[in-house]
Design a protein around this motif. Sequence first.
Motif, PDB file in Angstrom:
ATOM      1  N   GLN A   7       0.482  -0.986  -0.318  1.00  0.00           N
ATOM      2  CA  GLN A   7       0.242   0.207   0.142  1.00  0.00           C
ATOM      3  C   GLN A   7       1.347   1.281  -0.007  1.00  0.00           C
ATOM      4  O   GLN A   7       0.854   2.655  -0.822  1.00  0.00           O
ATOM      5  CB  GLN A   7      -0.630  -0.080   1.000  1.00  0.00           C
ATOM      6  CG  GLN A   7      -1.976   1.308   1.230  1.00  0.00           C
ATOM      7  CD  GLN A   7      -2.247   1.221   2.452  1.00  0.00           C
ATOM      8  OE1 GLN A   7      -2.648   0.457   3.529  1.00  0.00           O
ATOM      9  NE2 GLN A   7      -3.584   2.268   2.641  1.00  0.00           N
ATOM     10  N   ARG A  10       2.344   1.371  -3.270  1.00  0.00           N
ATOM     11  CA  ARG A  10       1.859   2.407  -4.721  1.00  0.00           C
ATOM     12  C   ARG A  10       1.454   3.678  -4.042  1.00  0.00           C
ATOM     13  O   ARG A  10       1.368   4.498  -5.080  1.00  0.00           O
ATOM     14  CB  ARG A  10       0.444   1.259  -4.418  1.00  0.00           C
ATOM     15  CG  ARG A  10       0.312   0.096  -4.922  1.00  0.00           C
ATOM     16  CD  ARG A  10      -0.983  -0.577  -5.432  1.00  0.00           C
ATOM     17  NE  ARG A  10      -1.964  -0.541  -3.931  1.00  0.00           N
ATOM     18  CZ  ARG A  10      -1.761  -1.236  -2.996  1.00  0.00           C
ATOM     19  NH1 ARG A  10      -1.344  -3.312  -3.371  1.00  0.00           N
ATOM     20  NH2 ARG A  10      -2.554  -1.389  -2.249  1.00  0.00           N
ATOM     21  N   CYS A  11       1.429   4.007  -2.972  1.00  0.00           N
ATOM     22  CA  CYS A  11       0.138   5.285  -2.548  1.00  0.00           C
ATOM     23  C   CYS A  11       2.662   6.157  -3.030  1.00  0.00           C
ATOM     24  O   CYS A  11       1.837   7.419  -3.396  1.00  0.00           O
ATOM     25  CB  CYS A  11       1.004   5.293  -1.332  1.00  0.00           C
ATOM     26  SG  CYS A  11      -0.088   7.323  -0.906  1.00  0.00           S
ATOM     27  N   ALA A  90       7.267   6.448   4.371  1.00  0.00           N
ATOM     28  CA  ALA A  90       6.189   7.468   3.235  1.00  0.00           C
ATOM     29  C   ALA A  90       6.560   8.795   3.187  1.00  0.00           C
ATOM     30  O   ALA A  90       5.855   9.792   2.714  1.00  0.00           O
ATOM     31  CB  ALA A  90       4.784   6.914   3.524  1.00  0.00           C
TER      32      ALA A  90
END
Length: 152
Positions: A7, A10-11, A90
């Motif tokens: 996730q 992908r972000c 992130a």
Amino acid sequence: MEERIKQISRCLKAVFTCYWLLAILMVVCGETLDSWTGLYAGDVRSTYQAETATILLAVVCVPVSLKLFSWVLDHKIDAVSLPEALRLYAWWSVVRLFLLFLPVVVGFLTYYLMLSTKGVFCALIALTASLFCIPGENRLRKELRIDKEKEA
């Protein structure tokens, strides 16, 4: 944890794609909209100030964005648990792209408003530096030292 890694990967890919799409959109707008192109081309003082700001922004933001991420990775992210490390990774990846986007925006604005090639060169330097930040799951695993075998 595997799903969280995918996730985040992908972000970050989506953020990186938006970074490039916004830069391309700025170029398309600059080339097609004549109302603001060259608006300050005759103003020598404004051109000088914009060129100086653009150059300084590129000189500061490009190395800081690349080195700061490396420093944070070594000193902050490695010292926390895996879920927190993924969150910090992130966050700092997005911060790094934002720092690289500043000279892109200012550079293209300087180029189109003042018709100064120094602006486009600084924007291209920042765009080129972003190629060192291409996100991916393998890169995330390598930088966070996550082995797929350990997770399974």
